[in-house]
Motif scaffolding. Structure first.
Motif, PDB file in Angstrom:
ATOM      1  N   VAL A   8       0.877  -1.168   0.000  1.00  0.00           N
ATOM      2  CA  VAL A   8       0.000   0.000   0.000  1.00  0.00           C
ATOM      3  C   VAL A   8       0.912   1.214   0.000  1.00  0.00           C
ATOM      4  O   VAL A   8       1.777   1.355   0.874  1.00  0.00           O
ATOM      5  N   VAL A  32      -1.615  -1.146  -3.994  1.00  0.00           N
ATOM      6  CA  VAL A  32      -2.757  -0.284  -3.734  1.00  0.00           C
ATOM      7  C   VAL A  32      -2.204   1.130  -3.701  1.00  0.00           C
ATOM      8  O   VAL A  32      -1.382   1.464  -2.844  1.00  0.00           O
ATOM      9  N   ARG A  60      -7.165   3.909  -4.921  1.00  0.00           N
ATOM     10  CA  ARG A  60      -8.110   4.288  -3.876  1.00  0.00           C
ATOM     11  C   ARG A  60      -7.905   5.756  -3.539  1.00  0.00           C
ATOM     12  O   ARG A  60      -6.823   6.160  -3.116  1.00  0.00           O
ATOM     13  N   ALA A  74      -9.378   1.266   5.791  1.00  0.00           N
ATOM     14  CA  ALA A  74      -8.922   0.133   6.598  1.00  0.00           C
ATOM     15  C   ALA A  74      -9.914  -1.031   6.503  1.00  0.00           C
ATOM     16  O   ALA A  74      -9.495  -2.193   6.381  1.00  0.00           O
ATOM     17  N   TRP A  76     -11.854  -1.645   3.968  1.00  0.00           N
ATOM     18  CA  TRP A  76     -11.678  -2.203   2.622  1.00  0.00           C
ATOM     19  C   TRP A  76     -10.457  -3.127   2.591  1.00  0.00           C
ATOM     20  O   TRP A  76     -10.522  -4.223   2.032  1.00  0.00           O
ATOM     21  N   CYS A  77      -9.355  -2.686   3.210  1.00  0.00           N
ATOM     22  CA  CYS A  77      -8.135  -3.505   3.238  1.00  0.00           C
ATOM     23  C   CYS A  77      -8.397  -4.855   3.899  1.00  0.00           C
ATOM     24  O   CYS A  77      -7.987  -5.896   3.384  1.00  0.00           O
ATOM     25  N   ARG A  78      -9.066  -4.829   5.045  1.00  0.00           N
ATOM     26  CA  ARG A  78      -9.349  -6.084   5.756  1.00  0.00           C
ATOM     27  C   ARG A  78     -10.225  -7.011   4.920  1.00  0.00           C
ATOM     28  O   ARG A  78     -10.046  -8.229   4.939  1.00  0.00           O
ATOM     29  N   LEU A  81      -7.850  -7.500   0.944  1.00  0.00           N
ATOM     30  CA  LEU A  81      -6.440  -7.857   0.800  1.00  0.00           C
ATOM     31  C   LEU A  81      -6.081  -9.054   1.673  1.00  0.00           C
ATOM     32  O   LEU A  81      -6.548  -9.170   2.798  1.00  0.00           O
ATOM     33  N   VAL A  84      -0.856  -7.217   4.088  1.00  0.00           N
ATOM     34  CA  VAL A  84      -0.039  -6.157   3.501  1.00  0.00           C
ATOM     35  C   VAL A  84       1.405  -6.360   3.925  1.00  0.00           C
ATOM     36  O   VAL A  84       1.704  -6.432   5.123  1.00  0.00           O
ATOM     37  N   LEU A  87       3.868  -1.012   3.725  1.00  0.00           N
ATOM     38  CA  LEU A  87       2.970   0.130   3.859  1.00  0.00           C
ATOM     39  C   LEU A  87       3.813   1.380   3.855  1.00  0.00           C
ATOM     40  O   LEU A  87       4.778   1.510   4.547  1.00  0.00           O
TER      41      LEU A  87
END
Length: 87
Positions: A8, A32, A60, A74, A76-78, A81, A84, A87
């Protein structure tokens, strides 16, 4: 099965963030790209996918000064994805 290497990158539409995104396109399977303005993020994403067709690139638009927007990202990431790595 090996996990996808996901990065990310904040501020990925310009400057150092864009340079980091381009550099991570080789070692990562999925990027991302995160930033406030969608157009520059989409330009960087297009460059990356043209140079590295095997890399999945998500764009995003998120203002990191907006707590609710960061929380939504966050979530959306959980949900989207596998984890990660960078970052």
């Amino acid at each position: 099965m090996e996990h996808a290497r996901v990065a990310v990158v904040t501020g990925a539409g310009t400057g150092i963030g864009a340079a980091c995104a381009r550099a991570l396109a080789g070692p990562c399977d999925r990027l991302v790209l995160l930033g406030r303005r969608t157009a520059p993020l989409e330009e960087v994403a297009a460059e990356i996918t043209a140079a590295q067709p095997g890399v999945t690139v998500d764009v995003r638009s998120v203002d990191v000064s907006d707590v609710d927007a960061v929380g939504a990202f966050a979530d959306w990431c959980r949900a989207e994805l596998p984890g990660v790595a960078v970052l």
